[in-house]
Motif scaffolding. Structure first.
Motif, PDB file in Angstrom:
ATOM      1  N   VAL A   1       0.877  -1.171   0.000  1.00  0.00           N
ATOM      2  CA  VAL A   1       0.000   0.000   0.000  1.00  0.00           C
ATOM      3  C   VAL A   1       0.913   1.218   0.000  1.00  0.00           C
ATOM      4  CG1 VAL A   1      -1.899   1.204   1.100  1.00  0.00           C
ATOM      5  CG2 VAL A   1      -1.752  -1.287   1.284  1.00  0.00           C
ATOM      6  N   ILE A   2       0.935   1.921  -1.131  1.00  0.00           N
ATOM      7  CA  ILE A   2       1.863   3.024  -1.354  1.00  0.00           C
ATOM      8  C   ILE A   2       1.058   4.313  -1.383  1.00  0.00           C
ATOM      9  CG2 ILE A   2       3.691   3.917  -2.836  1.00  0.00           C
ATOM     10  CD1 ILE A   2       4.203   1.096  -1.720  1.00  0.00           C
ATOM     11  N   ALA A   3       1.221   5.146  -0.374  1.00  0.00           N
ATOM     12  CA  ALA A   3       0.398   6.357  -0.216  1.00  0.00           C
ATOM     13  C   ALA A   3       1.275   7.593  -0.322  1.00  0.00           C
ATOM     14  CB  ALA A   3      -0.345   6.326   1.116  1.00  0.00           C
ATOM     15  N   HIS A   4       1.521   8.034  -1.548  1.00  0.00           N
ATOM     16  CA  HIS A   4       2.184   9.327  -1.716  1.00  0.00           C
ATOM     17  C   HIS A   4       1.190  10.454  -1.458  1.00  0.00           C
ATOM     18  CE1 HIS A   4       5.483   7.466  -4.494  1.00  0.00           C
ATOM     19  NE2 HIS A   4       5.443   6.933  -3.298  1.00  0.00           N
ATOM     20  N   SER A   5      -0.058  10.234  -1.844  1.00  0.00           N
ATOM     21  CA  SER A   5      -1.156  11.099  -1.432  1.00  0.00           C
ATOM     22  C   SER A   5      -2.176  10.221  -0.715  1.00  0.00           C
ATOM     23  CB  SER A   5      -1.764  11.839  -2.624  1.00  0.00           C
ATOM     24  OG  SER A   5      -2.258  10.929  -3.578  1.00  0.00           O
ATOM     25  N   ARG A   6      -3.308  10.761  -0.332  1.00  0.00           N
ATOM     26  CA  ARG A   6      -4.239  10.124   0.604  1.00  0.00           C
ATOM     27  C   ARG A   6      -4.744   8.770   0.100  1.00  0.00           C
ATOM     28  NH1 ARG A   6      -6.117   9.050   4.976  1.00  0.00           N
ATOM     29  NH2 ARG A   6      -7.840  10.028   6.070  1.00  0.00           N
ATOM     30  N   VAL A   7      -4.609   7.749   0.932  1.00  0.00           N
ATOM     31  CA  VAL A   7      -5.187   6.420   0.673  1.00  0.00           C
ATOM     32  C   VAL A   7      -6.035   6.050   1.888  1.00  0.00           C
ATOM     33  CG1 VAL A   7      -4.744   3.965   0.337  1.00  0.00           C
ATOM     34  CG2 VAL A   7      -3.333   5.658  -0.848  1.00  0.00           C
ATOM     35  N   THR A   8      -7.306   5.750   1.634  1.00  0.00           N
ATOM     36  CA  THR A   8      -8.232   5.403   2.711  1.00  0.00           C
ATOM     37  C   THR A   8      -8.829   4.033   2.438  1.00  0.00           C
ATOM     38  OG1 THR A   8      -8.805   7.744   2.967  1.00  0.00           O
ATOM     39  CG2 THR A   8     -10.261   6.134   4.006  1.00  0.00           C
ATOM     40  N   ILE A   9      -8.674   3.117   3.386  1.00  0.00           N
ATOM     41  CA  ILE A   9      -9.227   1.765   3.288  1.00  0.00           C
ATOM     42  C   ILE A   9     -10.251   1.620   4.397  1.00  0.00           C
ATOM     43  CG2 ILE A   9      -8.698  -0.698   3.374  1.00  0.00           C
ATOM     44  CD1 ILE A   9      -5.897  -0.015   2.341  1.00  0.00           C
ATOM     45  N   GLY A  10     -11.497   1.299   4.039  1.00  0.00           N
ATOM     46  CA  GLY A  10     -12.584   1.248   5.002  1.00  0.00           C
ATOM     47  C   GLY A  10     -12.529   0.041   5.917  1.00  0.00           C
ATOM     48  N   ASP A  11     -13.558  -0.112   6.725  1.00  0.00           N
ATOM     49  CA  ASP A  11     -13.622  -1.221   7.680  1.00  0.00           C
ATOM     50  C   ASP A  11     -13.832  -2.560   6.961  1.00  0.00           C
ATOM     51  OD1 ASP A  11     -13.486   0.699   9.681  1.00  0.00           O
ATOM     52  OD2 ASP A  11     -15.669   0.779   9.959  1.00  0.00           O
ATOM     53  N   ASP A  12     -13.270  -3.611   7.565  1.00  0.00           N
ATOM     54  CA  ASP A  12     -13.523  -4.989   7.123  1.00  0.00           C
ATOM     55  C   ASP A  12     -13.206  -5.201   5.650  1.00  0.00           C
ATOM     56  OD1 ASP A  12     -14.528  -5.789   9.712  1.00  0.00           O
ATOM     57  OD2 ASP A  12     -16.352  -4.655   9.225  1.00  0.00           O
ATOM     58  N   VAL A  13     -12.147  -4.578   5.170  1.00  0.00           N
ATOM     59  CA  VAL A  13     -11.662  -4.814   3.812  1.00  0.00           C
ATOM     60  C   VAL A  13     -10.636  -5.947   3.863  1.00  0.00           C
ATOM     61  CG1 VAL A  13     -10.380  -3.839   1.871  1.00  0.00           C
ATOM     62  CG2 VAL A  13     -12.097  -2.459   3.050  1.00  0.00           C
TER      63      VAL A  13
ATOM     64  N   GLU B   1      -9.607   5.499  -2.619  1.00  0.00           N
ATOM     65  CA  GLU B   1     -10.549   5.094  -1.574  1.00  0.00           C
ATOM     66  C   GLU B   1     -11.035   3.677  -1.874  1.00  0.00           C
ATOM     67  OE1 GLU B   1     -13.765   7.823  -1.097  1.00  0.00           O
ATOM     68  OE2 GLU B   1     -12.488   9.592  -1.387  1.00  0.00           O
ATOM     69  N   ILE B   2     -11.031   2.845  -0.839  1.00  0.00           N
ATOM     70  CA  ILE B   2     -11.577   1.484  -0.948  1.00  0.00           C
ATOM     71  C   ILE B   2     -12.651   1.358   0.115  1.00  0.00           C
ATOM     72  CG2 ILE B   2     -11.071  -0.981  -0.805  1.00  0.00           C
ATOM     73  CD1 ILE B   2      -8.237  -0.363  -1.711  1.00  0.00           C
ATOM     74  N   GLY B   3     -13.887   1.155  -0.319  1.00  0.00           N
ATOM     75  CA  GLY B   3     -15.020   1.178   0.588  1.00  0.00           C
ATOM     76  C   GLY B   3     -15.067  -0.014   1.525  1.00  0.00           C
ATOM     77  N   SER B   4     -15.756   0.168   2.633  1.00  0.00           N
ATOM     78  CA  SER B   4     -15.858  -0.871   3.664  1.00  0.00           C
ATOM     79  C   SER B   4     -16.463  -2.151   3.077  1.00  0.00           C
ATOM     80  CB  SER B   4     -16.726  -0.371   4.816  1.00  0.00           C
ATOM     81  OG  SER B   4     -16.116   0.718   5.467  1.00  0.00           O
ATOM     82  N   GLY B   5     -15.997  -3.274   3.604  1.00  0.00           N
ATOM     83  CA  GLY B   5     -16.554  -4.564   3.219  1.00  0.00           C
ATOM     84  C   GLY B   5     -16.062  -5.102   1.896  1.00  0.00           C
TER      85      GLY B   5
ATOM     86  N   LEU C   1     -13.424   2.837  -4.891  1.00  0.00           N
ATOM     87  CA  LEU C   1     -14.257   1.641  -4.828  1.00  0.00           C
ATOM     88  C   LEU C   1     -15.343   1.857  -3.789  1.00  0.00           C
ATOM     89  CD1 LEU C   1     -11.495   0.721  -6.059  1.00  0.00           C
ATOM     90  CD2 LEU C   1     -11.935  -1.523  -5.050  1.00  0.00           C
ATOM     91  N   GLY C   2     -16.572   1.491  -4.131  1.00  0.00           N
ATOM     92  CA  GLY C   2     -17.679   1.624  -3.204  1.00  0.00           C
ATOM     93  C   GLY C   2     -17.654   0.545  -2.136  1.00  0.00           C
ATOM     94  N   ARG C   3     -18.776   0.388  -1.452  1.00  0.00           N
ATOM     95  CA  ARG C   3     -18.891  -0.601  -0.382  1.00  0.00           C
ATOM     96  C   ARG C   3     -19.106  -1.996  -0.963  1.00  0.00           C
ATOM     97  NH1 ARG C   3     -19.975   1.307   4.701  1.00  0.00           N
ATOM     98  NH2 ARG C   3     -21.009  -0.647   5.196  1.00  0.00           N
ATOM     99  N   ASN C   4     -18.534  -2.995  -0.289  1.00  0.00           N
ATOM    100  CA  ASN C   4     -18.742  -4.404  -0.642  1.00  0.00           C
ATOM    101  C   ASN C   4     -18.459  -4.680  -2.112  1.00  0.00           C
ATOM    102  OD1 ASN C   4     -19.952  -4.232   2.007  1.00  0.00           O
ATOM    103  ND2 ASN C   4     -20.947  -6.179   1.564  1.00  0.00           N
ATOM    104  N   VAL C   5     -17.348  -4.150  -2.591  1.00  0.00           N
ATOM    105  CA  VAL C   5     -16.900  -4.398  -3.955  1.00  0.00           C
ATOM    106  C   VAL C   5     -15.990  -5.629  -3.960  1.00  0.00           C
ATOM    107  CG1 VAL C   5     -15.439  -3.515  -5.820  1.00  0.00           C
ATOM    108  CG2 VAL C   5     -17.137  -2.030  -4.742  1.00  0.00           C
ATOM    109  N   VAL C   6     -16.157  -6.484  -4.959  1.00  0.00           N
ATOM    110  CA  VAL C   6     -15.279  -7.634  -5.153  1.00  0.00           C
ATOM    111  C   VAL C   6     -14.399  -7.364  -6.369  1.00  0.00           C
ATOM    112  CG1 VAL C   6     -15.147 -10.097  -5.670  1.00  0.00           C
ATOM    113  CG2 VAL C   6     -16.951  -9.243  -4.160  1.00  0.00           C
ATOM    114  N   VAL C   7     -13.082  -7.457  -6.166  1.00  0.00           N
ATOM    115  CA  VAL C   7     -12.131  -7.289  -7.262  1.00  0.00           C
ATOM    116  C   VAL C   7     -11.520  -8.652  -7.549  1.00  0.00           C
ATOM    117  CG1 VAL C   7     -10.043  -6.131  -8.033  1.00  0.00           C
ATOM    118  CG2 VAL C   7     -11.654  -4.922  -6.544  1.00  0.00           C
ATOM    119  N   ALA C   8     -11.729  -9.153  -8.754  1.00  0.00           N
ATOM    120  CA  ALA C   8     -11.227 -10.478  -9.109  1.00  0.00           C
ATOM    121  C   ALA C   8      -9.702 -10.499  -9.112  1.00  0.00           C
ATOM    122  CB  ALA C   8     -11.763 -10.886 -10.480  1.00  0.00           C
ATOM    123  N   ALA C   9      -9.140 -11.682  -8.929  1.00  0.00           N
ATOM    124  CA  ALA C   9      -7.690 -11.839  -8.897  1.00  0.00           C
ATOM    125  C   ALA C   9      -7.056 -11.281 -10.165  1.00  0.00           C
ATOM    126  CB  ALA C   9      -7.334 -13.322  -8.749  1.00  0.00           C
ATOM    127  N   ALA C  10      -5.913 -10.622  -9.977  1.00  0.00           N
ATOM    128  CA  ALA C  10      -5.095 -10.092 -11.068  1.00  0.00           C
ATOM    129  C   ALA C  10      -5.766  -8.973 -11.851  1.00  0.00           C
ATOM    130  CB  ALA C  10      -4.668 -11.208 -12.014  1.00  0.00           C
TER     131      ALA C  10
END
Length: 256
Positions: A110-122, A155-159, A174-183
């Motif tokens: 996780v490389i944050a040169h500027s703001r990176v926010t990861i929500g709960d239960d990600v 931004e990566i939304g919670s869940g 990314l919104g809430r409860n988003v699934v990102v497939a492998a690769a």
């Protein structure tokens, strides 16, 4: 000549040495883990209750601008950085924030040169890569690695859940409860309750409150228009009228 060690004794010595190495490594992992009570060399802005960074940690710098929520699990060899390089003053606000219950799989970055926010239960699978900065390539005569990078908040939304090897690029939201497939490689906005896949990632499923999980809306392919059809005829077709070819524009078709 020294006497050879009998095979049964050699096997016993090997087993004993193996157990000793594993016991020592387990003790080292326990002692090297980072927690709220044992932050080790890292002066994080905050570490929540129950959060644990496994040993060995990956590259960590900019810790005073990294805030970790409660009950997070950060796997071994995970890189967490704030700022472009160590020793910078990044101001009064956090740059990298993990919510409560975040899990980062082994070898993730996780490389944050500027703001990176990861929500709960990600949840991250192993070897995911999230960055708020990417190289530019505006000058075709200059090596890409020497050109000044561009940065945009992430931004990566919670869940949400990122599969093995997923990449999230600068400016992604990314919104809430988003699934990102492998690769997959994610850029831009992803709505709540969506599944994305591919490089670049595209929405392949979405949740609808009435119909449950649905495939994405697809734009129908364009209908081929025979040569010589006029704009008036296309308008008539769109309004439900029959296409009546003008003389000499379309071949007549025999009656069946």
């Amino acid at each position: 000549m020294p006497r050879a060690v009998p095979a049964p004794l050699r096997r016993a010595l090997t087993r004993t040495a193996s157990r000793a190495v594993h016991r020592a490594w387990n003790r080292l992992q326990e002692a090297g883990a980072v927690t709220r009570e044992r932050p080790g060399p890292h002066a994080f802005r905050g570490i929540g209750t129950g959060t644990r960074l496994a040993f060995p940690q990956g590259t960590v710098f900019g810790a005073p601008w990294i805030e970790l929520g409660a009950h997070c699990v950060v796997g071994a060899e995970v890189t967490l950085t704030a700022g472009m390089m160590p020793g910078l003053d990044l101001g009064p606000d956090p740059v990298l924030t993990l919510g409560d219950g975040v899990v980062l799989g082994r070898g993730s970055h996780v490389i944050a040169h500027s703001r990176v926010t990861i929500g709960d239960d990600v949840f991250f699978g192993p070897y995911c890569y999230v960055t708020s900065t990417n190289h530019s390539y505006d000058d075709p005569h200059e090596p890409v690695g020497k050109q000044w990078p561009r940065a945009a908040p992430v931004e990566i939304g919670s869940g949400s859940w990122l599969g093995h090897g997923a990449v999230v690029l600068p400016g992604a939201r990314l919104g809430r409860n988003v699934v990102v497939a492998a690769a997959s490689v994610v850029r831009g906005d992803v709505p709540d309750h969506a599944v994305v896949a591919g490089a670049p990632a595209r929405v392949v499923r979405r949740w609808d409150a009435d119909g449950g999980w649905q495939p994405p809306l697809r734009t129908p392919p364009p209908v081929p228009v025979p040569e010589g059809v006029t704009a008036e005829q296309l308008l008539a077709l769109a309004e439900g009228d029959a296409l009546v070819p003008e003389p000499g524009t379309l071949e007549e078709r025999p009656e069946r």
